[in-house]
Scaffold this motif. Structure first.
Motif, PDB file in Angstrom:
ATOM      1  N   LEU A 119      46.321 135.266 -55.917  1.00 30.79           N
ATOM      2  CA  LEU A 119      46.048 134.374 -55.661  1.00 30.79           C
ATOM      3  C   LEU A 119      46.843 132.769 -54.752  1.00 30.79           C
ATOM      4  O   LEU A 119      46.375 132.889 -53.849  1.00 30.79           O
ATOM      5  CB  LEU A 119      45.054 133.833 -56.716  1.00 30.79           C
ATOM      6  N   HIS A 120      47.656 132.819 -56.035  1.00 31.47           N
ATOM      7  CA  HIS A 120      48.532 131.884 -55.739  1.00 31.47           C
ATOM      8  C   HIS A 120      49.384 132.132 -54.636  1.00 31.47           C
ATOM      9  O   HIS A 120      49.415 131.493 -53.761  1.00 31.47           O
ATOM     10  CB  HIS A 120      49.754 131.100 -56.917  1.00 31.47           C
ATOM     11  N   ALA A 121      50.666 132.969 -54.393  1.00 29.61           N
ATOM     12  CA  ALA A 121      50.462 134.629 -53.630  1.00 29.61           C
ATOM     13  C   ALA A 121      50.076 134.258 -51.656  1.00 29.61           C
ATOM     14  O   ALA A 121      50.229 133.490 -51.208  1.00 29.61           O
ATOM     15  CB  ALA A 121      51.000 135.733 -53.552  1.00 29.61           C
ATOM     16  N   CYS A 122      48.821 134.796 -52.070  1.00 28.99           N
ATOM     17  CA  CYS A 122      47.972 134.498 -50.952  1.00 28.99           C
ATOM     18  C   CYS A 122      47.925 132.777 -50.032  1.00 28.99           C
ATOM     19  O   CYS A 122      47.739 132.871 -49.559  1.00 28.99           O
ATOM     20  CB  CYS A 122      46.326 134.990 -51.130  1.00 28.99           C
ATOM     21  N   ALA A 123      47.343 132.369 -51.587  1.00 27.10           N
ATOM     22  CA  ALA A 123      47.672 130.652 -50.653  1.00 27.10           C
ATOM     23  C   ALA A 123      48.540 130.403 -49.787  1.00 27.10           C
ATOM     24  O   ALA A 123      48.692 129.354 -49.266  1.00 27.10           O
ATOM     25  CB  ALA A 123      48.041 129.896 -51.786  1.00 27.10           C
ATOM     26  N   GLY A 124      49.479 131.017 -50.400  1.00 29.75           N
ATOM     27  CA  GLY A 124      50.996 130.730 -49.732  1.00 29.75           C
ATOM     28  C   GLY A 124      51.137 130.902 -48.037  1.00 29.75           C
ATOM     29  O   GLY A 124      51.592 129.926 -47.064  1.00 29.75           O
ATOM     30  N   VAL A 125      50.495 131.990 -48.254  1.00 31.67           N
ATOM     31  CA  VAL A 125      50.947 132.534 -46.875  1.00 31.67           C
ATOM     32  C   VAL A 125      49.825 132.209 -45.984  1.00 31.67           C
ATOM     33  O   VAL A 125      50.178 132.389 -44.962  1.00 31.67           O
ATOM     34  CB  VAL A 125      49.999 134.649 -47.067  1.00 31.67           C
ATOM     35  N   VAL A 126      48.688 131.810 -46.011  1.00 31.58           N
ATOM     36  CA  VAL A 126      46.957 131.849 -45.513  1.00 31.58           C
ATOM     37  C   VAL A 126      48.514 129.784 -44.756  1.00 31.58           C
ATOM     38  O   VAL A 126      48.259 130.059 -43.766  1.00 31.58           O
ATOM     39  CB  VAL A 126      46.001 131.059 -47.120  1.00 31.58           C
ATOM     40  N   THR A 127      48.899 129.375 -46.115  1.00 36.45           N
ATOM     41  CA  THR A 127      49.361 127.796 -45.750  1.00 36.45           C
ATOM     42  C   THR A 127      50.678 128.067 -44.516  1.00 36.45           C
ATOM     43  O   THR A 127      50.834 127.288 -43.298  1.00 36.45           O
ATOM     44  CB  THR A 127      49.555 127.767 -46.646  1.00 36.45           C
ATOM     45  N   ARG A 128      50.900 128.801 -44.915  1.00 35.38           N
ATOM     46  CA  ARG A 128      52.619 128.841 -43.962  1.00 35.38           C
ATOM     47  C   ARG A 128      52.469 129.899 -43.086  1.00 35.38           C
ATOM     48  O   ARG A 128      52.860 129.608 -41.991  1.00 35.38           O
ATOM     49  CB  ARG A 128      53.532 129.470 -44.665  1.00 35.38           C
ATOM     50  N   ASP A 129      51.762 131.064 -42.794  1.00 42.25           N
ATOM     51  CA  ASP A 129      51.663 131.878 -42.239  1.00 42.25           C
ATOM     52  C   ASP A 129      50.482 132.120 -41.240  1.00 42.25           C
ATOM     53  O   ASP A 129      50.335 132.209 -39.814  1.00 42.25           O
ATOM     54  CB  ASP A 129      51.784 133.592 -42.308  1.00 42.25           C
ATOM     55  N   HIS A 130      49.189 130.811 -41.626  1.00 38.62           N
ATOM     56  CA  HIS A 130      47.619 130.870 -40.836  1.00 38.62           C
ATOM     57  C   HIS A 130      47.543 129.817 -41.011  1.00 38.62           C
ATOM     58  O   HIS A 130      46.643 129.159 -40.359  1.00 38.62           O
ATOM     59  CB  HIS A 130      47.502 131.436 -41.130  1.00 38.62           C
ATOM     60  N   GLY A 131      48.299 128.765 -41.083  1.00 34.58           N
ATOM     61  CA  GLY A 131      47.720 127.457 -40.252  1.00 34.58           C
ATOM     62  C   GLY A 131      47.109 126.872 -41.425  1.00 34.58           C
ATOM     63  O   GLY A 131      46.190 125.830 -41.632  1.00 34.58           O
TER      64      GLY A 131
END
Length: 411
Positions: A119-131
């Motif tokens: 969950l935390h990793a996914c939030a990071g990816v969405v925030t950093r890589d998908h605006g």
DNA sequence: CACACGTGGGT
DNA sequence: TACCCAAGTGT
């Protein structure tokens, strides 16, 4: 009374009459979908991550968070966690910015802790890589950690109105019954996939996905389906053949082995408890816990136990063992307790904070340790740790069963 | 495909 | 009490 399980579910009011009848006339929409959506309009459960029937997509962040929490977990268990998470972290950017240990601590007790790490990793990816915005397609969602075929489809349908089938245990059960599929799972999955895909309507696919889950959760229940209340009863081949309650068939599960070990609970003089962080992968990965030997089939020897001590102290064995059942094994943990000045190089946490952040099995051990401490290291059961307690297995015990409590006095 | 991976509630 | 099961994913 809508349900016999004692919990009266709240429903969205304001049934929408026009939409379903319109759908029913459309050649594109199956009778199954039309009937189910009409039922959903009247019976949709009110859930904090949902919009009312016909109101369109919900916030993708909330849909995602709820879907992750709902994996293998019932709605009633998820609700309070969802409330705390969304209060603490109202959007994906906030969640990504949170310390991982804070997220894991907040997840404590929910189980399947890989979900919290992902969950935390996914939030990071969405925030950093998908605006900060979630992908709006199944393929895009599938690239994210913790999102598999079911969750990708569920988010695509519920948050982005994509006409895809989100196939979970509920849908498998409903489809197996509707089509009287007697092939056991998992062999029946391809056929279930086919009939589920065919049932998805072009309009309101998000409501359709949620309607199927509500139906599975409240009417098409695993043990005792309430066919008399089912909007699809007239089309259900399983019911017509008297098979509904027996479907879907499943291959039997192997028995659970037992494991045994011990944990050390050291209380510093101010009441704080010694804790350690478990390895990041594997069982209870990344969560806090009490130190101790590996959990093995055979009870650890006194030497093995002594070697795992976090330090020298007057260790006393609590009379009660911590018992817990995991998905694939049951566990019995002896609890060794001591009090004193801080042990060298060890981490301590206030007892209440540690208990709150710990997985359930460790909470049980902590409770037993504290109760033992209160009564001079020889107490009985502690209140409030009875849940998920396995049967008293005949063998595989150490300590009393093997003889006097000798070796635990001075280690 | 099989298995690891939690927990609490229903029957 | 003992077993079943729940909106699965990763390896």
């Amino acid at each position: 009374m809508a349900h016999r399980n004692g919990k009266e579910e709240r429903r969205f009011q304001r049934p929408r009459a026009s939409k379903p009848s319109t759908l029913r006339e459309s050649a594109e929409v199956s009778r199954i979908a039309a009937d189910l959506l009409a039922w959903y309009d009247r019976n949709a459960r009110v859930l904090p991550w949902r919009t009312p029937p016909g109101a369109g997509p919900a916030d993708p962040y909330r849909v995602w968070l709820s879907e992750i929490m709902l994996q293998q977990t019932v709605v009633a268990t998820v609700k309070p966690y969802f409330g705390r998470f969304t209060t603490l972290w109202p959007d994906v950017v906030t969640l990504a910015a949170a310390p991982r240990e804070a997220v894991l601590a907040e997840w404590a007790g929910l189980g399947y802790y890989a979900r919290a790490r992902n969950l935390h990793a996914c939030a990071g990816v969405v925030t950093r890589d998908h605006g900060g915005r979630f992908p709006d397609t199944v393929e895009g969602l599938l690239t994210l950690p913790g999102i598999g075929p079911y969750t990708a489809a569920a988010i695509a349908a519920i948050a982005f109105d994509r006409p895809v089938a989100a196939i979970d245990g509920n849908v498998e059960r409903v489809m197996a019954r509707l089509h009287a599929i007697k092939t056991p799972l998992p062999a029946a999955k391809p056929r279930i996939r086919a009939v589920a895909d065919a049932a998805v309507p072009a309009e309101r696919p998000g409501d359709f996905a949620q309607a199927l889950m509500d139906l599975g959760a409240t009417i098409c229940a695993p043990k005792t389906p309430r066919c008399a209340e089912c909007p699809l009863a007239g089309d259900c081949a399983g019911r017509l053949r008297g098979l509904a309650a027996t479907l879907p068939r499943k291959t039997p599960k192997p028995p659970k082995p037992a494991r045994t070990s011990a944990v050390y609970a050291h209380f510093r003089n101010d009441g704080a408890i010694l804790i350690e962080t478990r390895p990041d992968s594997g069982l209870l990965g990344g969560m806090i816990g009490l130190p101790g030997p590996d959990w093995t089939k055979h009870p650890p020897t006194p030497e093995t136990i002594a070697a795992a001590a976090p330090g020298a102290a007057d260790w006393q064995r609590a009379e009660t063992e911590a018992r817990h059942v995991f998905t694939h094994f049951s566990l019995t943990l002896g609890v060794l307790v001591a009090t004193g000045p801080a042990l060298q190089g060890r981490r301590y946490m206030a007892f209440e904070a540690a208990r709150a952040a710990a997985p359930t099995v460790m909470r049980k051990a902590m409770e037993i340790a504290r109760a033992g401490l209160r009564d001079g290291a020889r107490i009985t059961a502690s209140a409030g740790v009875k849940k998920n307690t396995p049967p008293d297995e005949g063998g595989a015990r150490w300590g009393r069963a093997a003889g006097p409590r000798q070796d635990f006095g001075k280690l």
